[in-house]
Every structure is written in structure tokens, then in C-alpha cells.
Design an enzyme around this catalytic site. Structure first.
Site, short mmCIF file in Angstrom:
data_model
loop_
_atom_site.label_atom_id
_atom_site.label_comp_id
_atom_site.label_asym_id
_atom_site.label_seq_id
_atom_site.Cartn_x
_atom_site.Cartn_y
_atom_site.Cartn_z
N LYS A 10 2.14 4.73 1.52
CA LYS A 10 2.23 5.28 2.86
C LYS A 10 1.83 6.75 2.78
O LYS A 10 2.55 7.58 2.23
CB LYS A 10 3.66 5.13 3.40
N ASP A 35 1.05 10.46 3.90
CA ASP A 35 1.76 11.31 4.85
C ASP A 35 0.80 12.32 5.49
O ASP A 35 0.48 13.34 4.92
CB ASP A 35 2.89 12.04 4.11
N LYS A 66 10.75 3.62 2.74
CA LYS A 66 10.71 5.07 2.56
C LYS A 66 11.28 5.46 1.21
O LYS A 66 12.39 5.06 0.87
CB LYS A 66 11.53 5.76 3.66
N CYS A 124 5.00 52.23 -1.26
CA CYS A 124 5.81 51.14 -1.79
C CYS A 124 4.97 50.41 -2.85
O CYS A 124 3.90 49.89 -2.56
CB CYS A 124 6.19 50.21 -0.64
N GLU A 158 0.86 -1.19 0.00
CA GLU A 158 0.00 0.00 0.00
C GLU A 158 0.89 1.22 0.00
O GLU A 158 2.05 1.15 0.38
CB GLU A 158 -0.85 0.06 1.27
N CYS A 215 8.50 45.95 5.00
CA CYS A 215 8.70 47.31 4.53
C CYS A 215 7.57 48.15 5.13
O CYS A 215 6.41 47.88 4.88
CB CYS A 215 8.66 47.38 3.01
N CYS A 222 11.29 50.34 -2.69
CA CYS A 222 11.09 51.76 -2.36
C CYS A 222 12.20 52.30 -1.48
O CYS A 222 12.19 53.47 -1.12
CB CYS A 222 9.75 51.97 -1.69
N TYR A 231 -6.54 2.16 6.28
CA TYR A 231 -5.65 1.06 5.89
C TYR A 231 -5.61 -0.15 6.81
O TYR A 231 -4.95 -1.12 6.50
CB TYR A 231 -4.23 1.58 5.67
N CYS A 248 14.18 48.29 1.65
CA CYS A 248 13.22 47.70 0.71
C CYS A 248 13.76 47.76 -0.72
O CYS A 248 14.16 48.83 -1.19
CB CYS A 248 11.89 48.44 0.80
P1 AMP Z 1 6.08 6.12 11.30
O1 AMP Z 1 5.24 7.31 11.71
O2 AMP Z 1 7.22 6.49 10.43
O3 AMP Z 1 6.41 5.22 12.46
O4 AMP Z 1 5.15 5.27 10.33
C1 AMP Z 1 4.03 4.63 10.81
C2 AMP Z 1 2.82 5.39 10.38
O5 AMP Z 1 2.60 5.32 8.99
C3 AMP Z 1 1.57 4.80 10.94
O6 AMP Z 1 1.32 5.23 12.24
C4 AMP Z 1 0.53 5.31 10.00
O7 AMP Z 1 -0.02 6.51 10.52
C5 AMP Z 1 1.27 5.68 8.74
N1 AMP Z 1 0.73 5.04 7.52
C6 AMP Z 1 0.48 5.70 6.37
N2 AMP Z 1 0.00 4.88 5.44
C7 AMP Z 1 -0.08 3.64 5.98
C8 AMP Z 1 -0.52 2.38 5.50
N3 AMP Z 1 -0.95 2.22 4.24
N4 AMP Z 1 -0.46 1.33 6.35
C9 AMP Z 1 -0.02 1.48 7.62
N5 AMP Z 1 0.41 2.65 8.12
C10 AMP Z 1 0.39 3.73 7.32
ZN ZN Z 2 8.97 49.15 0.18
#
Ligand code: AMP
Ligand code: ZN
Length: 667
Positions: free
Chosen positions: A113, A115, A309, A427, A111, A421, A406, A222, A403
Site C-alpha cells: 500500500k 502512501d 495497516k 551570531c 500488494e 535570532c 549569541c 495498481y 539565542c
Molecule cells: P484509505 O485512503 O485508507 O481509504 O486507503 C485507500 C487508498 O489506498 C486508495 O484510495 C489508494 O489510493 C491507496 N492504495 C495504495 N496502494 C494501493 C494498492 N496497491 N491497491 C489499492 N489501493 C492502494
Molecule cells: Zn544568535
């Protein structure tokens, strides 16, 4: 009565389905307008029949609940972290460790990951009952009120779901929404947010859930936790979650070997740049839940899963020069001009340097070879310098003192990272930016006049501030580039029409720093006209609901400049609305002047927002939390128990909805 209950239920069901179509499937089948009509109907019915209140009703998505301190909740199933891997070798090592414990074949689900901020949702009988942040993995914060406002989180499930379970996912902020939020912040002179992830996790901890509701957050799921879930594999659980109404991206894929896993990783390493949200890797999980159980957990992470990663995309290139840009509010932003270089599928020529501190901290100098990274940020950022390549002639960067537009001496207020500024009315970029803001759609909405034309008008010396717009003549504008008889007439008509724009929008249009649409509305309602605002002291201003010290100071600063008063007076002379109109003032009284009021619970004859409006219209001040300053609490049904205790402790009077309405002679 039974019919009404049924009708309410049907409406809820229907709206739920539309929400699902729109936010989970991305396929609306009715217009926003039709949706709003139905939602309004439901809101009215719920207000009239509070006995059918339901915290999971689609009407509750708008938020309004205030949480001062988030309650700590222990996770029923611990929220583990993930071990990381960075190479094929790491993955093969992981497989070896698995094979020591498991006999026979192992399949993997891959899957993406996502962010963002992790979240654990608890459902009971198909209803969302709890949403908790990861915290330290053992216990987290109860952020249910905030999560309820995220439209892709189902409040009620569909199909054949288990009686009780937890589901884990990630609250994210897609790029489009992130950029939109930043545009709005820049509009009112606030610093933009740095990246989507921090903004998403910060959003979960906002005290006012109505604010969370306004943020375009999303939730991707997930993992399932619980007993008797009726699934045997990870892939199946994703499939099931999708059927129950959750948003589960379909990038997930079954792989039969680490080689296949690597193919998946290679594919998404590129393809992820086309996704509407940020990802920072791939999560590989043993597919069979039975095998997962055999593998178990280390102290910190499951043995059956590992994160791979993606290498943060980084390149190094030469810093050729630094530009200093001046924004509408006078804020100075240093921008690096780089030797063009390929990064994440695009050519990068510029990168943000943020502010003077950042340049000093990293000791960034012109001529340096710098490392550039592209994350969720708007423009790439500079991470540091390759000191081994620093040229002999290199000298430390002296941040500008004046600036670039100006030549005014820059100032830096205590506690602020940015230089400004101060030449507010002299300006050019500030002048142009402010007029562009004035004419923008949410402000005076002047048709026929665009940002470029404003720049042309200023550069030609025809206007110097927004009040000059109202004295423009056709003879003056016709000679401008790309201006014809017709477009000139349109422009003048647009300016004329803007004189009907209501006061609150004019107030927003003035471009006072930190005075966004909401603040402008509050100030307009409270003071009713520009003169009262211009004369208000900081002390007076902070007494208005939601006006803090920062905004108050910005307002008094604005009116302390004689030029600004002059400009505002000219606007008034030209007939721009600088007071609330008679129609707007109708229904407004001073009956509650001086009262500081807290609203709590659900009401019978009016909605919560109607009640709040009544309080403001009658001169009362709304407060979100009970303190010794609170005059009284208007209490409906289902008032929160903690609020009740606090009110008793501080000896604050509770009055009923009816008593309140009598107080203001509301029929
Ligand atoms: P880390 O924060 O680096 O320890 O990574 C773990 C975190 O990745 C988990 O707590 C999840 O919040 C996040 N995460 C994002 N996507 C997934 C996914 N597909 N499966 C499991 N964890 C995920
Ligand atoms: Zn200015």
C-alpha cells in the site's frame, strides 16, 4: 512535409522509449546529454511546424500550463476507499465474509500500500486523456496538466492495450527526491516540508504545471477499470499494465490462503524499510475478477479487498534534554535528545520538536517518557507523553527567550511558528551558514574551500562575512588545521576565480531569505544591477514577475541593514560581478516597460519559453492569468477557450505572434 512529420514522430517515439527506460525501468541507455540534444531537436521542429502539435509529445513534460481553478470531473468508475484491518483475526473475519458469498477456492493478490495521493488516469486509444484526483470518490479534480509532467506516467502506451480504460494508482514522492526538495528549501530559508505524502498531494494542486515538472514525483499503478480489458485476474491486470508501459512494482504476489497473506505481511513489515518510498500497509485483493464482481461493494469500499495497516513503528523512551539549534537564517529549531532506542531498524537518539507551540501543545518536559514514531520524516517525531511516568520533579518547559549562540533576544513574527535570532551579522551559526551558502556550488562555487574550512576561518577570527574572503592571505590561512602550501594556494585561486561568476548567481549567493536561484534570476534580469535592487521599494519589487510580498519584504529588510550595504560595497570593490555584463545586457530593451502580458496557446516561429524570455528581455512583465490589469494577450494557436471568454469579458486585446514580434522589432 510528410518526411518531417515522420521525423517528428520518430523522435517522439525514441524519446518516449528513453523516458520509459529511465523512469519506469530505472535503466538509462543513453546519457542525459544525448537525451537533451534529441529533445531540443524535437522542440525546434515542433516550434517550426506547429501543425504537428501533440499534447502527448515528450516535449510537453516540462509543463507551463497554468490552472487557476481545477475543473470537477465525475468518475466514470467510482473511486472507493478500502476497509482496514490490523490483525490476523481481522483478516480471518474478512475471509469468512467472503466465503459466505463465494463457493469454492479463493486466491488473493497481495500488494504494497503506497502512501501518496490516489489518482485515476483515463486512456483512449493508448493516449492519456485525463487525470483526476480521488476527491470524494464520486468526483475529483482534473489535474491532467500537472500529471502530464510526471515522467513515469506514460503519455502513450505500448503493445496491445484496450481502446479505453481507467487505471488507478498512487502519486508518490520517493525519499531521495523529498530530501532534495527540502535541502533546497532550507537553502533559501523556507521551512522544510513535513512528509512525502502531503508534499505529493499538494504538488498535484499546484497552479503552475512547470513547478510540478520540477518535483521528482513518481506514479505507481495498481488497478484497472473498464470493459473488455482482456484480463481475468488482478495479477494479470498488473502484468498487462506493466506491458503497456506503466510503472507497477513487482512486489505483488499471489497467495493461496490467509496464512500465506500473513507471511507476505510479515516479510514486508521489515523489508519495506529498504524501499525508496513510503508504504503504510499491504492491500489484499481477491485475485479472480469474476469473484470480485460477485462480491461487489459496500457503500464505501469493495468487499473483495482489504488494507492491512502496518503498525506505525512507535517506541517510548526518555527525553534527556532539549537542544536549540540556530540555522543559517537564524531560525531556531528545538531538538530532543533521547535515551537511545531501536526503531525501524535504526538507533534513534534525536527527534524533532518542531517549535514552541508543539512543545506547549503536547506539554513535553525534560525527564518525560515520550512516544517516538518514525514515518517519512527526516528525523523521527515525538507524538506525545506517557503522563503516568512523569517524574515528581517535572516542570513545564520554558522555551528559550535568548539565542543559545549569541544571547540576542529572540523574535517571533506574526503568523510564523518559528522563533528567530535577529542578530543577523553577529551570531556565529548564521555567519558561518551564510558564508557556507555563499561558497556553495550553485552560488559562487569556490573550489578548494569547504564548509568545515569556513567554520575554521570564522572561529579563528579571520573572516566575519563573505566579503572578508577576498582579503585572505596565504600567511593567514597556512596555520589552519590540515592546510598545506598547495591547498592554501588552491583556496586563494578559487576565491579569485569566483570574481567571474555572473551577477544572478552572486545575488543568489548573498543568501537573502527566500531569494532562491529562480528569484535571483528574475531580479537580476529586471533590475540589471545591485544598486537598483538595493533602492527598490517593496511596492516596486512586487511588480516583478513572480515576486510576492514575502520575498519583497525580505529583500528590503536585507538592504535596510547598513552592514549589508557595506559588505555588498566591499564585494563590488573586490571585483565581484554585481551588475549584468555587457553580453548579458545585449538584446535587452525597455520596449515593453509597463506592459503586463499574458501568453496563451502554441506559437509558430518561436517556442513558448523563447517568447517569455523575449517579453522579459524587453522589459515586459509576464502574468499567468488574465485580469483587468492585463495589457494584452499574445495569442497563439489553440488558445484555451476559458481564457478566450475571460479576455472578451474584460475587453482585453489579443495580439498575434507576428504583431508581437513586430512590436519589439524582432527579426
Ligand atoms: P484509505 O485512503 O485508507 O481509504 O486507503 C485507500 C487508498 O489506498 C486508495 O484510495 C489508494 O489510493 C491507496 N492504495 C495504495 N496502494 C494501493 C494498492 N496497491 N491497491 C489499492 N489501493 C492502494
Ligand atoms: Zn544568535
Amino acid at each position: 512535409m510528410k518526411d518531417i512529420k515522420q521525423h517528428i514522430e520518430n523522435l517522439r517515439q525514441e524519446l518516449r522509449q528513453h523516458n520509459y527506460n529511465y523512469y519506469v525501468l530505472d535503466q538509462a541507455i543513453i546519457s542525459d546529454y544525448e537525451f537533451d540534444l534529441k529533445l531540443k531537436e524535437l522542440q525546434e521542429l515542433e516550434a517550426k511546424y506547429p501543425e504537428f502539435f501533440d499534447a502527448n509529445s515528450p516535449t510537453q513534460r516540462v509543463g507551463g500550463e497554468i490552472t487557476k481553478n481545477f475543473e470537477t470531473v465525475i468518475h466514470e468508475y467510482r473511486m472507493y476507499s478500502l476497509d482496514n484491518s490490523y490483525s490476523q483475526e481481522d483478516l480471518l473475519d474478512w475471509e469468512k465474509r467472503i466465503k459466505k458469498i463465494i463457493d469454492g477456492d479463493v486466491e488473493y493478490t497481495c500488494e504494497l500500500k503506497y502512501d501518496g495521493a490516489s489518482i485515476s488516469l483515463t486512456y483512449e486509444n493508448g493516449k492519456l486523456i485525463k487525470a483526476v484526483t480521488r476527491g470524494d470518490g464520486v468526483q475529483g479534480d482534473n489535474v491532467t496538466a500537472n500529471v502530464r509532467t510526471i515522467k513515469s506516467v506514460p503519455l502513450e502506451l505500448k503493445g496491445d492495450f484496450p481502446e479505453r480504460f481507467d487505471i488507478r494508482g498512487e502519486i508518490i514522492l520517493p525519499f531521495v527526491g523529498f530530501h532534495k526538495m527540502n535541502e533546497e528549501r532550507i537553502e533559501i530559508g523556507e521551512e522544510p516540508y513535513r512528509n512525502p505524502r502531503n508534499t505529493a498531494s499538494g504538488s498535484l494542486k499546484l497552479q503552475d504545471s512547470a513547478e510540478v515538472a520540477k518535483r521528482p514525483l513518481d506514479c505507481l499503478l495498481y488497478n484497472l477499470e473498464g470493459t473488455n480489458l482482456g484480463v481475468d485476474t488482478q495479477l494479470e491486470s498488473l502484468e498487462k499494465a506493466r506491458q503497456w508501459g506503466f510503472k507497477v512494482p513487482n512486489a505483488a504476489q499471489l497467495c493461496h490462503s490467509i496464512d500465506e497473506v500473513l507471511e507476505y505481511i510479515n516479510y514486508w513489515n521489515e523489508a519495506r524499510h529498504k524501499l525508496p518510498y513510503e508504504t503504510d500497509g499491504v492491500v489484499v485483493k481477491v485475485n479472480s475478477l469474476q469473484q470480485q464482481e460477485e462480491l461487489g461493494y459496500t457503500a464505501k469500499a469493495p468487499r473483495w479487498a482489504i488494507a492491512y495497516k502496518f503498525k506505525a513503528e512507535q517506541v517510548s523512551t526518555r527525553l534527556n534534554s532539549i537542544d536549540y539549534q540556530v540555522g543559517r537564517t537564524g531560525a531556531i529549531t528545538p531538538v530532543a535528545n533521547l535515551e537511545p532506542v531501536e526503531l525501524g531498524g535504526t538507533t534513534v537518539k534525536r527527534a524533532s520538536l518542531h517549535n514552541a507551540d508543539q512543545i506547549e501543545k503536547l506539554d513535553i518536559r525534560i525527564g518525560d517518557e515520550v512516544y517516538v514514531e518514525k514515518g517519512g520524516e527526516i528525523i523521527p517525531k515525538i507524538l506525545g507523553v506517557d503522563f503516568s511516568k512523569r517524574p515528581m520533579w517535572s516542570v513545564p518547559t520554558n522555551y528559550i527567550t535568548h539565542c543559545p549562540e549569541c544571547n540576542a533576544l529572540l523574535v517571533r513574527q506574526e503568523g510564523e511558528a518559528q522563533h528567530y535570532c535577529p542578530n543577523y551579522n553577529g551570531c556565529k551559526p548564521q555567519i558561518i551558514g551564510r558564508i557556507q551558502h555563499f561558497i556553495s556550488r550553485k552560488a559562487m562555487d569556490i573550489e578548494g574551500l569547504g564548509g568545515e574550512t569556513v567554520a575554521l576561518l570564522v572561529n579563528a577570527g579571520l573572516i566575519n562575512n563573505y566579503s572578508d574572503l577576498y582579503e585572505l592571505t596565504k600567511g593567514q590561512i597556512l596555520p589552519l588545521e590540515r592546510m598545506a602550501e598547495k591547498s592554501a594556494e588552491n583556496l586563494l585561486r578559487g576565491i579569485e576565480q569566483s570574481k567571474t561568476i555572473p551577477f544572478e548567481r552572486v545575488l543568489y549567493a548573498l543568501g537573502i531569505r527566500y531569494v532562491g536561484e529562480t528569484v535571483a534570476k528574475k531580479l537580476a534580469r529586471h533590475y540589471k544591477g545591485i544598486d537598483a535592487i538595493a533602492h527598490a521599494s517593496e511596492e516596486d519589487l512586487v511588480h516583478v514577475d513572480e515576486i510576492g510580498e514575502k520575498i519583497a519584504k525580505s529583500v528590503t529588510d536585507f538592504f535596510s541593514l547598513p552592514e549589508n550595504n557595506l559588505i555588498v560595497n566591499r564585494l563590488k570593490e573586490f571585483g565581484v560581478q554585481l551588475e549584468m555584463s555587457k553580453e548579458q545586457l545585449a538584446g535587452q530593451t525597455d520596449k515593453l516597460r509597463g506592459d503586463i502580458i499574458v501568453v496563451s496557446g502554441v506559437f509558430e516561429t518561436i517556442t513558448r519559453s523563447e517568447l517569455k524570455k523575449l517579453i522579459e528581455d524587453n522589459g515586459g512583465k509576464l502574468s499567468s492569468s488574465i485580469s483587468s490589469k492585463t495589457s494584452y494577450i499574445v495569442a497563439g494557436v489553440n488558445m484555451g477557450p476559458s481564457k478566450k471568454v475571460k479576455a472578451e469579458k474584460l475587453n482585453i486585446k489579443l495580439i498575434s505572434e507576428k504583431e508581437f514580434l513586430n512590436k519589439i522589432d524582432f527579426q
